[in-house]
Scaffold this motif. Structure first.
Motif, PDB file in Angstrom:
ATOM      1  N   GLU A   1      24.213  81.696  76.541  1.00 34.14           N
ATOM      2  CA  GLU A   1      24.780  80.500  75.927  1.00 34.14           C
ATOM      3  C   GLU A   1      24.893  80.686  74.423  1.00 34.14           C
ATOM      4  OE1 GLU A   1      22.635  77.054  77.067  1.00 34.14           O
ATOM      5  OE2 GLU A   1      22.937  77.360  79.198  1.00 34.14           O
ATOM      6  N   SER A   2      26.045  80.290  73.894  1.00 40.05           N
ATOM      7  CA  SER A   2      26.286  80.272  72.453  1.00 40.05           C
ATOM      8  C   SER A   2      26.143  81.641  71.806  1.00 40.05           C
ATOM      9  CB  SER A   2      25.341  79.268  71.769  1.00 40.05           C
ATOM     10  OG  SER A   2      25.522  77.991  72.300  1.00 40.05           O
TER      11      SER A   2
ATOM     12  N   THR B   1      30.886  74.400  69.890  1.00 44.41           N
ATOM     13  CA  THR B   1      31.007  73.621  71.125  1.00 44.41           C
ATOM     14  C   THR B   1      30.106  74.191  72.221  1.00 44.41           C
ATOM     15  OG1 THR B   1      33.350  73.446  70.470  1.00 44.41           O
ATOM     16  CG2 THR B   1      32.759  72.475  72.567  1.00 44.41           C
ATOM     17  N   ASP B   2      29.219  75.129  71.833  1.00 44.71           N
ATOM     18  CA  ASP B   2      28.301  75.792  72.777  1.00 44.71           C
ATOM     19  C   ASP B   2      29.035  76.640  73.801  1.00 44.71           C
ATOM     20  OD1 ASP B   2      26.000  74.779  71.547  1.00 44.71           O
ATOM     21  OD2 ASP B   2      26.061  72.945  72.727  1.00 44.71           O
ATOM     22  N   TRP B   3      30.150  77.246  73.386  1.00 49.13           N
ATOM     23  CA  TRP B   3      30.883  78.147  74.259  1.00 49.13           C
ATOM     24  C   TRP B   3      30.636  79.591  73.813  1.00 49.13           C
ATOM     25  CZ3 TRP B   3      36.401  75.565  73.962  1.00 49.13           C
ATOM     26  CH2 TRP B   3      36.346  74.300  74.583  1.00 49.13           C
TER      27      TRP B   3
ATOM     28  N   ILE C   1      31.423  78.496  69.231  1.00 45.97           N
ATOM     29  CA  ILE C   1      29.975  78.388  69.173  1.00 45.97           C
ATOM     30  C   ILE C   1      29.564  76.958  68.842  1.00 45.97           C
ATOM     31  CG2 ILE C   1      27.892  79.191  67.992  1.00 45.97           C
ATOM     32  CD1 ILE C   1      29.227  81.238  69.870  1.00 45.97           C
TER      33      ILE C   1
ATOM     34  N   GLN D   1      32.064  72.839  79.870  1.00 46.89           N
ATOM     35  CA  GLN D   1      31.460  74.132  79.547  1.00 46.89           C
ATOM     36  C   GLN D   1      32.474  75.231  79.818  1.00 46.89           C
ATOM     37  OE1 GLN D   1      28.221  75.260  78.265  1.00 46.89           O
ATOM     38  NE2 GLN D   1      29.668  76.943  78.040  1.00 46.89           N
TER      39      GLN D   1
END
Length: 198
Positions: free
Chosen positions: A7-8, A144-146, A142, A110
């Motif tokens: 993640e991220s 947006t936590d992608w 990042i 996600q």
């Protein structure tokens, strides 16, 4: 082989044609959380999805794609929910706007972001402009936590050009073809590892 970007995270794959770079790119996207959203700089959206499905399971959702090629071939296509058509690989503004459309439409979802190949972008425009574009894409993703996965072909550029992109990414993986014809990889960043076949 446990190379998930998690993640991220942001990962750059460096390797020439036939070294397994593209296969590893699709595998990392498939293993990452969320549906892939890919900026395709060398092939059409249909080709990208076909290659992704060779790696992913049959029940995997097909990637959302920013297609940078179709319009440059003289075909005019309307955007859909899953395919956005940028003007061409040399128009970073158009590519960025189409990616922003995906960001707006999926900001609560996600996703895992892919940039298939930085090399065509560098051919059409300056290295500094592509570096800035990649930096912005990574930061927005990042934020947006992608997680992000991108690739570059080192045989198309000199070493200094490739090295300009390394600081943008949390991790860097190299791929190569061995003398026996096998495909191999090693982690270059954050800590270098030995070569392994895959």
């Amino acid at each position: 082989m446990d190379l998930s970007v998690g993640e991220s995270g942001s990962t750059l794959l460096i390797g020439p044609t036939l070294s397994g770079r593209r296969r590893l790119f699709h595998r990392l996207l498939w293993e990452s959380p969320g549906r892939p959203a890919v900026v395709e700089t060398r092939n059409t959206a249909e080709c990208l999805r076909s290659r992704y499905q060779r790696v992913a399971h049959d029940d995997a959702s097909p990637p959302i794609v920013v297609d940078c090629i179709t319009n440059s071939l003289g075909r005019s296509e309307d955007d859909t929910k899953t395919t956005k058509y940028a003007q061409d690989p040399g128009n970073l503004t158009s590519i960025g706007m189409k990616f922003a459309d995906i960001l707006d439409q999926h900001e609560t979802d996600q996703l895992s972001v892919g940039l298939t190949n930085l090399s065509p972008l560098i051919v059409y425009t300056s290295t500094s402009d592509v570096s800035q574009f990649a930096h912005i894409l990574i930061q927005k993703s990042i934020g947006t936590d992608w997680p992000v996965v991108a690739t570059i072909d080192p045989r198309v550029h000199n070493a200094s050009t490739v090295e300009q992109f390394v600081p943008l990414f949390d991790s860097v993986i190299e791929t190569r073809r061995t003398d026996d014809g096998d495909q191999a990889y090693r982690i270059q960043k954050p800590e270098r590892t030995d070569w392994e076949t895959f």
